[in-house]
Motif scaffolding. Structure first.
Motif, mmCIF file in Angstrom:
data_model
loop_
_atom_site.group_PDB
_atom_site.id
_atom_site.type_symbol
_atom_site.label_atom_id
_atom_site.label_comp_id
_atom_site.label_asym_id
_atom_site.label_seq_id
_atom_site.Cartn_x
_atom_site.Cartn_y
_atom_site.Cartn_z
ATOM 1 N N THR A 149 16.720 14.964 24.988
ATOM 2 C CA THR A 149 16.983 14.991 23.559
ATOM 3 C C THR A 149 16.615 16.353 22.991
ATOM 4 O O THR A 149 16.175 17.240 23.727
ATOM 5 C CB THR A 149 16.223 13.851 22.850
ATOM 6 N N ALA A 150 16.778 16.518 21.687
ATOM 7 C CA ALA A 150 16.529 17.822 21.075
ATOM 8 C C ALA A 150 16.327 17.677 19.572
ATOM 9 O O ALA A 150 16.836 16.740 18.947
ATOM 10 C CB ALA A 150 17.707 18.768 21.343
ATOM 11 N N TRP A 151 15.580 18.577 19.004
ATOM 12 C CA TRP A 151 15.451 18.738 17.547
ATOM 13 C C TRP A 151 15.104 17.415 16.876
ATOM 14 O O TRP A 151 15.750 16.997 15.904
ATOM 15 C CB TRP A 151 16.731 19.338 16.960
ATOM 16 N N VAL A 152 14.076 16.754 17.352
ATOM 17 C CA VAL A 152 13.711 15.430 16.848
ATOM 18 C C VAL A 152 13.044 15.543 15.475
ATOM 19 O O VAL A 152 12.181 16.394 15.252
ATOM 20 C CB VAL A 152 12.770 14.715 17.838
ATOM 21 N N PHE A 153 13.461 14.664 14.566
ATOM 22 C CA PHE A 153 12.831 14.598 13.247
ATOM 23 C C PHE A 153 12.693 13.139 12.828
ATOM 24 O O PHE A 153 13.339 12.249 13.390
ATOM 25 C CB PHE A 153 13.629 15.385 12.203
ATOM 26 N N GLN A 180 20.246 29.951 16.565
ATOM 27 C CA GLN A 180 19.983 28.892 17.542
ATOM 28 C C GLN A 180 20.739 27.648 17.088
ATOM 29 O O GLN A 180 20.648 27.250 15.926
ATOM 30 C CB GLN A 180 18.483 28.585 17.644
ATOM 31 N N HIS A 181 21.483 27.057 18.017
ATOM 32 C CA HIS A 181 22.370 25.940 17.680
ATOM 33 C C HIS A 181 21.911 24.672 18.393
ATOM 34 O O HIS A 181 21.528 24.708 19.568
ATOM 35 C CB HIS A 181 23.806 26.262 18.097
ATOM 36 N N GLY A 182 21.935 23.555 17.672
ATOM 37 C CA GLY A 182 21.510 22.300 18.284
ATOM 38 C C GLY A 182 21.983 21.090 17.519
ATOM 39 O O GLY A 182 22.756 21.192 16.559
ATOM 40 N N CYS A 183 21.495 19.931 17.925
ATOM 41 C CA CYS A 183 21.899 18.643 17.362
ATOM 42 C C CYS A 183 20.652 17.916 16.865
ATOM 43 O O CYS A 183 19.934 17.315 17.668
ATOM 44 C CB CYS A 183 22.614 17.789 18.411
ATOM 45 N N PRO A 184 20.358 17.947 15.586
ATOM 46 C CA PRO A 184 19.191 17.224 15.070
ATOM 47 C C PRO A 184 19.262 15.739 15.419
ATOM 48 O O PRO A 184 20.337 15.118 15.348
ATOM 49 C CB PRO A 184 19.288 17.443 13.554
ATOM 50 N N THR A 185 18.123 15.177 15.785
ATOM 51 C CA THR A 185 18.089 13.817 16.327
ATOM 52 C C THR A 185 16.996 13.017 15.640
ATOM 53 O O THR A 185 15.827 13.409 15.652
ATOM 54 C CB THR A 185 17.848 13.864 17.847
#
Length: 301
Positions: A149-153, A180-185
């Motif tokens: 997973t990535a960018w957990v909030f 920086q590019h990502g997928c908030p989760t």
């Protein structure tokens, strides 16, 4: 009643798992410090066996990415050795283990979203130790699911959304990395999918349900764009709007190198389980409702 052992007592995901598990009628048993210290694997066995779990969810980790550069042995003990020990115990108990991993196992230099078959190449101590955990689990048992997973909030714990809202209390503008590019989760959305998977693998020995899967919110963004969305959502709920100044990663040096591309494809998860997470903007609305509208912006709750 299904018994689910979860590592971690204060993290975003284990907190979300506890809340949803209670709603679903699952018995969630969380273990962690001070009784169980993942840095000392000999503290784990008695607690795991006493819980008599039907499935293990390994969610706790050493997540201080920059600090790990100066504490590689501690990070390895928690992120590498502890998951391996949990997997060994899971095999002895003949139960599945689900383990949370990270986008940091990749170098971040791919053009598109990373798929599960892409070759890991971590560029930080944190990423290397998390990859070690994946490898040690796979070496101990085939009955595993690894979820990157990535960018957990979430509304609880420490995360980017809460950091931005706190900065807004004392600042009129913030500088945020824009390359920086990502997928908030969203952690509660993760919990929904993780528990659905856990219930399925606990009763179905289909090998296609095992292995590595990517678990992130739908859609992609940059940290700067994410911050802009947070402040727009804040303003819409009567909170403060703050000016976001996009900057380059090189303008904000850190001890650990971050992947420029943290995008993970969720296609395999959808095809195998029929499960997808919500778009990150919808999840952000849910999070802000809880933090601002309901007044829950506190440090650890």
């Amino acid at each position: 009643m299904m018994r689910v052992l979860v590592t971690g007592k204060h993290g975003q995901v284990d907190t979300a798992l506890q809340g949803l598990g209670d709603q679903l009628g699952l018995e969630i048993i969380r273990i962690g410090r001070p009784e169980v210290d993942l840095a000392q694997t000999d503290t784990m066995e008695d607690a795991v066996r006493a819980a008599r779990p039907d499935v293990i969810i390994s969610s706790a980790a050493y997540t201080a990415v920059d600090k790990a550069e100066a504490e590689p042995e501690l990070a390895q003990a928690i992120n590498g050795e502890a998951p391996g020990e949990l997997a060994r115990l899971a095999k002895e108990l003949n139960i599945p283990i689900l383990h949370l991993s990270t986008d940091y196992v990749f170098a971040g230099d791919k053009d598109g979203a990373y798929e599960e078959t892409d070759l890991p190449a971590p560029v930080s101590v944190y990423g290397k130790t998390k990859l070690s955990g994946e490898e040690q689990i796979a070496a101990q048992t085939d009955n595993h699911v690894i979820l990157r997973t990535a960018w957990v909030f979430s509304p609880y714990g420490n995360n980017f959304v809460k950091t931005m809202l706190r900065l807004a209390e004392s600042r009129d503008e913030v500088n945020v990395v824009a390359d920086q590019h990502g997928c908030p989760t969203y952690a509660p959305d993760m919990a929904r999918v993780i528990l659905a998977m856990a219930q399925q693998v606990a009763i179905d020995d289909d090998p296609t349900l095992r292995g590595i899967f990517h678990l992130t919110g739908q859609g992609e963004t940059t940290w700067a764009q994410f911050a802009e969305a947070i402040f727009e959502g804040s303003a819409n709920r009567g909170g403060k709007w703050v000016q976001v100044n996009p900057i380059a990663t090189t303008d904000y040096p850190t001890p650990a190198k971050r992947p420029a591309n943290s995008r993970l494809s969720g296609e395999k998860l959808d095809q195998t389980y029929g499960l997808v997470l919500d778009p990150w903007r919808i999840s952000l609305d849910s999070c802000l409702d809880r933090l601002i509208t309901q007044g829950n912006l506190v440090k650890d709750g």
